[in-house]
Scaffold this motif. Structure first.
Motif, short mmCIF file in Angstrom:
data_model
loop_
_atom_site.label_atom_id
_atom_site.label_comp_id
_atom_site.label_asym_id
_atom_site.label_seq_id
_atom_site.Cartn_x
_atom_site.Cartn_y
_atom_site.Cartn_z
N ASP A 23 69.54 102.22 47.89
CA ASP A 23 69.66 102.28 46.37
C ASP A 23 70.43 103.44 46.33
O ASP A 23 69.86 104.75 46.40
N THR A 25 72.11 104.63 43.67
CA THR A 25 71.72 105.24 42.18
C THR A 25 70.50 104.85 41.79
O THR A 25 70.51 104.01 40.88
N ASP A 31 66.38 98.19 40.91
CA ASP A 31 67.22 97.57 42.03
C ASP A 31 66.32 97.93 43.34
O ASP A 31 66.19 97.20 44.19
N VAL A 50 70.90 111.97 41.77
CA VAL A 50 71.01 113.44 41.22
C VAL A 50 69.76 113.95 40.31
O VAL A 50 69.87 115.07 40.16
N ALA A 54 65.02 110.56 37.49
CA ALA A 54 65.14 109.21 37.84
C ALA A 54 64.20 109.00 39.41
O ALA A 54 63.79 108.02 39.61
N GLY A 77 73.06 113.46 45.77
CA GLY A 77 74.32 112.51 45.44
C GLY A 77 74.34 111.57 46.61
O GLY A 77 74.31 111.98 47.77
N GLU A 79 77.25 110.94 47.57
CA GLU A 79 78.34 111.39 48.49
C GLU A 79 77.65 111.96 49.73
O GLU A 79 78.75 112.46 50.90
N TRP A 102 75.16 105.89 33.88
CA TRP A 102 73.89 106.89 33.59
C TRP A 102 72.65 106.08 33.68
O TRP A 102 72.36 104.80 33.39
N LEU A 103 71.64 107.10 33.45
CA LEU A 103 70.28 106.40 33.46
C LEU A 103 69.86 106.09 32.01
O LEU A 103 69.99 106.96 31.02
N PRO A 104 69.49 104.84 31.96
CA PRO A 104 69.30 104.42 30.43
C PRO A 104 68.11 105.35 29.81
O PRO A 104 67.14 105.87 30.69
C1 LIG Z 1 72.77 102.91 35.67
S1 LIG Z 1 71.72 104.02 36.57
C2 LIG Z 1 70.94 103.17 38.11
C3 LIG Z 1 70.16 102.32 37.72
C4 LIG Z 1 69.21 101.71 38.68
N1 LIG Z 1 69.73 101.52 40.04
C5 LIG Z 1 68.14 100.95 38.13
O1 LIG Z 1 67.78 99.56 38.85
O2 LIG Z 1 67.30 101.11 37.32
C6 LIG Z 1 72.88 105.28 37.15
C7 LIG Z 1 72.11 106.42 38.04
O3 LIG Z 1 73.24 107.01 38.61
C8 LIG Z 1 72.64 108.27 38.93
N2 LIG Z 1 74.10 109.07 39.59
C9 LIG Z 1 74.74 110.12 38.77
N3 LIG Z 1 75.51 110.34 40.00
C10 LIG Z 1 75.08 110.24 40.99
C11 LIG Z 1 75.55 110.59 42.46
N4 LIG Z 1 76.55 110.99 42.79
N5 LIG Z 1 74.63 110.10 43.53
C12 LIG Z 1 73.49 109.40 43.14
N6 LIG Z 1 73.10 108.90 41.88
C13 LIG Z 1 73.95 109.35 40.87
C14 LIG Z 1 72.40 108.74 37.38
O4 LIG Z 1 71.41 110.06 37.60
C15 LIG Z 1 71.56 107.41 37.30
O5 LIG Z 1 70.16 107.72 37.28
#
Ligand SMILES: C[S@@+](CC[C@H](N)C(=O)[O-])C[C@H]1O[C@@H](n2cnc3c(N)ncnc32)[C@H](O)[C@@H]1O
Length: 185
Positions: A23, A25, A31, A50, A54, A77, A79, A102-104
């Motif tokens: 996963d 993010t 997920d 990041v 989360a 991240g 990356e 973004w994180l809800p």
């Molecule tokens: C829409 S949420 C993900 C939802 C999650 N998959 C779920 O099932 O609840 C997007 C997430 O991406 C994270 N994020 C932002 N930049 C990131 C990066 N470069 N690498 C990993 N995560 C990142 C944010 O902190 C946020 O928690």
């Protein structure tokens, strides 16, 4: 359309073949929990985010609902995925979730960004098991930076995987857009 359900359905299509899952993010962990529920019992799940919040939320969700799952969390991240994932998993990952944005319930400014998302996706393409892998990428367009991130993902997919499946609400320009890449039969 429910994009989460659609992406879970695509990954469930290779049930029985999921030994390593990522996963990219992890956010609230939905997920990741889904991946844990359909992976092989001997498999391992790797999660990236990041934000410490989360990671903490998702760890709790997995510990409470899938305590048997072997799961490793990286407060980093996506990356950096290639450096951080154990060498023996390279070329053997069977599913990736990139649920962008973004994180809800938290700061909308801490969202995924085009440049690092493309780095993460490039790594996923290298690390995927070419015989069995689903890469799910859900883009959100309405927030600041969302549309340019979507365009970057679209260009990346068109260049690297023109046959990927796409789902969106064509009546709404700002609808999320889901890309599903599948390797193997
Ligand atoms: C829409 S949420 C993900 C939802 C999650 N998959 C779920 O099932 O609840 C997007 C997430 O991406 C994270 N994020 C932002 N930049 C990131 C990066 N470069 N690498 C990993 N995560 C990142 C944010 O902190 C946020 O928690």
């Amino acid at each position: 359309m429910n994009f989460t359900e659609k992406s879970h359905e695509a990954v469930a299509g290779i049930r029985g073949k999921i030994f390593y899952a990522v996963d990219a993010t992890v956010g609230g962990g939905r997920d990741a929990l889904f991946a844990a529920s359909i992976m092989e019992p001997s498999g391992k799940l790797f999660c990236f985010d990041v934000q410490a919040e989360a990671i903490a939320r998702s760890k709790k969700l997995i510990e409470e609902n899938a305590p048997e799952c072997a799961c490793e969390f990286f407060h980093a991240g996506h990356e950096h995925m290639k450096e951080l994932l154990p060498r023996q998993t390279h070329g053997r990952i069977n599913c990736f979730f990139f649920n962008l944005g973004w994180l809800p319930g938290s700061d909308k400014k801490i969202a995924t960004r085009a440049e690092t998302t493309i780095e993460g996706l490039s790594a996923a393409f290298e690390l995927a098991d070419r015989n069995a892998c689903v890469i799910s990428v859900c883009c959100y367009k309405a927030h600041e930076g969302g549309m340019s991130e979507f365009r970057a993902v679209e260009r990346f997919m068109e260049a690297n995987f023109p046959d990927c499946k796409r789902y969106t609400d064509t009546l709404n320009d700002l609808s999320p857009e889901l890309f599903i890449v599948k390797f193997g039969g």
